[in-house]
Design a protein around this motif. Structure first.
Motif, PDB file in Angstrom:
ATOM      1  N   HIS A 116      16.552  -0.317 -16.687  1.00 16.41           N
ATOM      2  CA  HIS A 116      15.779  -0.180 -15.461  1.00 16.41           C
ATOM      3  C   HIS A 116      15.622   1.301 -15.179  1.00 16.41           C
ATOM      4  N   ILE A 117      14.443   1.685 -14.749  1.00 11.06           N
ATOM      5  CA  ILE A 117      14.138   3.080 -14.478  1.00 11.06           C
ATOM      6  C   ILE A 117      14.233   3.313 -12.979  1.00 11.06           C
ATOM      7  N   TRP A 118      15.067   4.254 -12.596  1.00  9.28           N
ATOM      8  CA  TRP A 118      15.274   4.597 -11.194  1.00  9.28           C
ATOM      9  C   TRP A 118      14.561   5.917 -10.914  1.00  9.28           C
ATOM     10  N   ILE A 119      13.763   5.929  -9.857  1.00  7.54           N
ATOM     11  CA  ILE A 119      13.010   7.123  -9.483  1.00  7.54           C
ATOM     12  C   ILE A 119      13.337   7.460  -8.036  1.00  7.54           C
ATOM     13  N   ILE A 120      13.500   8.744  -7.776  1.00  9.90           N
ATOM     14  CA  ILE A 120      13.605   9.205  -6.403  1.00  9.90           C
ATOM     15  C   ILE A 120      12.459  10.180  -6.171  1.00  9.90           C
ATOM     16  N   HIS A 121      11.810  10.040  -5.033  1.00 14.41           N
ATOM     17  CA  HIS A 121      10.665  10.903  -4.733  1.00 14.41           C
ATOM     18  C   HIS A 121      10.788  11.431  -3.314  1.00 14.41           C
ATOM     19  N   ARG A 122       9.967  12.411  -3.033  1.00 14.55           N
ATOM     20  CA  ARG A 122       9.959  13.019  -1.700  1.00 14.55           C
ATOM     21  C   ARG A 122       8.778  12.463  -0.915  1.00 14.55           C
ATOM     22  N   ALA A 123       9.073  11.514  -0.053  1.00 21.80           N
ATOM     23  CA  ALA A 123       8.026  10.906   0.767  1.00 21.80           C
ATOM     24  C   ALA A 123       7.370  11.942   1.675  1.00 21.80           C
ATOM     25  N   GLY A 124       8.125  12.946   2.076  1.00 20.63           N
ATOM     26  CA  GLY A 124       7.593  13.987   2.959  1.00 20.63           C
ATOM     27  C   GLY A 124       6.579  14.894   2.285  1.00 20.63           C
ATOM     28  N   SER A 125       6.425  14.785   0.968  1.00 19.44           N
ATOM     29  CA  SER A 125       5.450  15.636   0.279  1.00 19.44           C
ATOM     30  C   SER A 125       4.034  15.079   0.362  1.00 19.44           C
ATOM     31  N   LEU A 126       3.898  13.858   0.855  1.00 19.24           N
ATOM     32  CA  LEU A 126       2.558  13.285   1.036  1.00 19.24           C
ATOM     33  C   LEU A 126       1.890  13.950   2.231  1.00 19.24           C
ATOM     34  N   GLU A 127       0.611  14.201   2.114  1.00 25.25           N
ATOM     35  CA  GLU A 127      -0.120  14.840   3.210  1.00 25.25           C
ATOM     36  C   GLU A 127      -0.548  13.804   4.250  1.00 25.25           C
ATOM     37  N   ALA A 128      -0.819  14.279   5.451  1.00 25.76           N
ATOM     38  CA  ALA A 128      -1.190  13.373   6.549  1.00 25.76           C
ATOM     39  C   ALA A 128      -2.418  12.536   6.191  1.00 25.76           C
ATOM     40  N   GLY A 129      -3.338  13.068   5.423  1.00 27.81           N
ATOM     41  CA  GLY A 129      -4.540  12.339   5.035  1.00 27.81           C
ATOM     42  C   GLY A 129      -4.272  11.252   4.008  1.00 27.81           C
ATOM     43  N   GLU A 130      -3.061  11.185   3.479  1.00 25.34           N
ATOM     44  CA  GLU A 130      -2.726  10.171   2.483  1.00 25.34           C
ATOM     45  C   GLU A 130      -1.994   8.972   3.085  1.00 25.34           C
TER      46      GLU A 130
ATOM     47  N   HIS B 244       0.825  -1.215   0.000  1.00 21.79           N
ATOM     48  CA  HIS B 244       0.000   0.000   0.000  1.00 21.79           C
ATOM     49  C   HIS B 244       0.858   1.263   0.000  1.00 21.79           C
ATOM     50  N   TRP B 245       1.982   1.205  -0.680  1.00 18.16           N
ATOM     51  CA  TRP B 245       2.889   2.351  -0.742  1.00 18.16           C
ATOM     52  C   TRP B 245       2.364   3.395  -1.716  1.00 18.16           C
ATOM     53  N   LEU B 246       2.692   4.645  -1.409  1.00 18.51           N
ATOM     54  CA  LEU B 246       2.402   5.777  -2.280  1.00 18.51           C
ATOM     55  C   LEU B 246       3.689   6.515  -2.591  1.00 18.51           C
ATOM     56  N   MET B 247       3.745   7.124  -3.768  1.00 22.70           N
ATOM     57  CA  MET B 247       4.890   7.975  -4.116  1.00 22.70           C
ATOM     58  C   MET B 247       4.504   9.426  -3.907  1.00 22.70           C
ATOM     59  N   GLY B 248       5.459  10.194  -3.398  1.00 20.24           N
ATOM     60  CA  GLY B 248       5.279  11.632  -3.277  1.00 20.24           C
ATOM     61  C   GLY B 248       5.739  12.310  -4.558  1.00 20.24           C
ATOM     62  N   GLN B 249       6.206  13.540  -4.439  1.00 19.66           N
ATOM     63  CA  GLN B 249       6.679  14.290  -5.604  1.00 19.66           C
ATOM     64  C   GLN B 249       7.902  13.597  -6.195  1.00 19.66           C
ATOM     65  N   THR B 250       7.804  13.174  -7.443  1.00 25.08           N
ATOM     66  CA  THR B 250       8.943  12.551  -8.112  1.00 25.08           C
ATOM     67  C   THR B 250       9.868  13.663  -8.570  1.00 25.08           C
ATOM     68  N   ILE B 251      11.111  13.636  -8.109  1.00 23.53           N
ATOM     69  CA  ILE B 251      12.023  14.739  -8.415  1.00 23.53           C
ATOM     70  C   ILE B 251      13.293  14.275  -9.113  1.00 23.53           C
ATOM     71  N   GLY B 252      13.335  13.012  -9.507  1.00 24.91           N
ATOM     72  CA  GLY B 252      14.498  12.525 -10.235  1.00 24.91           C
ATOM     73  C   GLY B 252      14.196  11.212 -10.928  1.00 24.91           C
ATOM     74  N   VAL B 253      14.669  11.084 -12.164  1.00 22.98           N
ATOM     75  CA  VAL B 253      14.500   9.861 -12.936  1.00 22.98           C
ATOM     76  C   VAL B 253      15.798   9.595 -13.673  1.00 22.98           C
ATOM     77  N   SER B 254      16.220   8.334 -13.710  1.00 22.47           N
ATOM     78  CA  SER B 254      17.412   7.945 -14.457  1.00 22.47           C
ATOM     79  C   SER B 254      17.200   6.531 -14.981  1.00 22.47           C
ATOM     80  N   VAL B 255      17.889   6.203 -16.058  1.00 18.94           N
ATOM     81  CA  VAL B 255      17.793   4.872 -16.660  1.00 18.94           C
ATOM     82  C   VAL B 255      19.185   4.272 -16.694  1.00 18.94           C
ATOM     83  N   ASP B 256      19.310   3.004 -16.274  1.00 21.12           N
ATOM     84  CA  ASP B 256      20.626   2.354 -16.265  1.00 21.12           C
ATOM     85  C   ASP B 256      20.834   1.549 -17.545  1.00 21.12           C
ATOM     86  N   GLY B 257      21.959   0.857 -17.630  1.00 23.20           N
ATOM     87  CA  GLY B 257      22.323   0.086 -18.805  1.00 23.20           C
ATOM     88  C   GLY B 257      21.420  -1.111 -19.061  1.00 23.20           C
ATOM     89  N   ASN B 258      20.659  -1.542 -18.064  1.00 23.47           N
ATOM     90  CA  ASN B 258      19.721  -2.661 -18.220  1.00 23.47           C
ATOM     91  C   ASN B 258      18.309  -2.182 -18.532  1.00 23.47           C
TER      92      ASN B 258
END
Length: 140
Positions: free
Chosen positions: A70-84, A54-68
């Motif tokens: 694979h898509i790497w994403i970094i997000h800000r978990a702190g951007s989720l609101e308390a109601g989420e 039941h995970w949620l992603m916050g604001q996605t602020i970075g994306v990169s693709v490796d040699g395989n």
């Protein structure tokens, strides 16, 4: 008087030559551009696939693709609101939902194949993530 006439005629000829040259170059550019088409992109509303736990992603602020591819994403978990994020309330309000770990690795189809990051014992994690890069050796 004749001199003024020759100057005016010469000026008119120069303008006519420039106008004809412009028309020829414009036509050539139009013909060339007609054979080139810009790529078309389409949003896939089902990418990525639903996250486990039941995970949620916050604001996605970075994306990169490796040699395989694979898509790497970094997000800000702190951007989720308390109601989420009811599962992380103290006491928990519901079984759903919680913030996903900051770094997520997906395959091309959008399946989560790896995750890591966030604060923990023995190391510091930044309060505000700022991007992700995978180098040619696969280092994140």
């Amino acid at each position: 008087m004749k001199r003024d006439y020759y100057i005016g005629a010469g000026f008119a000829m120069i303008i006519a030559i420039l106008w004809i040259g412009s028309a020829v170059l414009s036509r050539r550019a139009t013909v060339h551009a007609a054979g080139v088409q810009a790529p078309r992109f389409e949003v896939d509303p089902m990418w990525p696939k639903p996250l486990p736990n039941h995970w949620l992603m916050g604001q996605t602020i970075g994306v990169s693709v490796d040699g395989n591819d694979h898509i790497w994403i970094i997000h800000r978990a702190g951007s989720l609101e308390a109601g989420e994020v009811h599962a992380t309330a103290n006491p928990p309000i519901a079984q759903c939902c919680a913030a996903a770990p900051p770094v997520l690795e997906f395959d091309e189809e959008g399946n989560l194949i790896g995750h890591w990051g966030g604060p923990g014992p023995g190391y510091d994690w930044p309060d505000s993530n700022h991007g992700i890069t995978v180098d040619y050796k696969g280092n994140v």
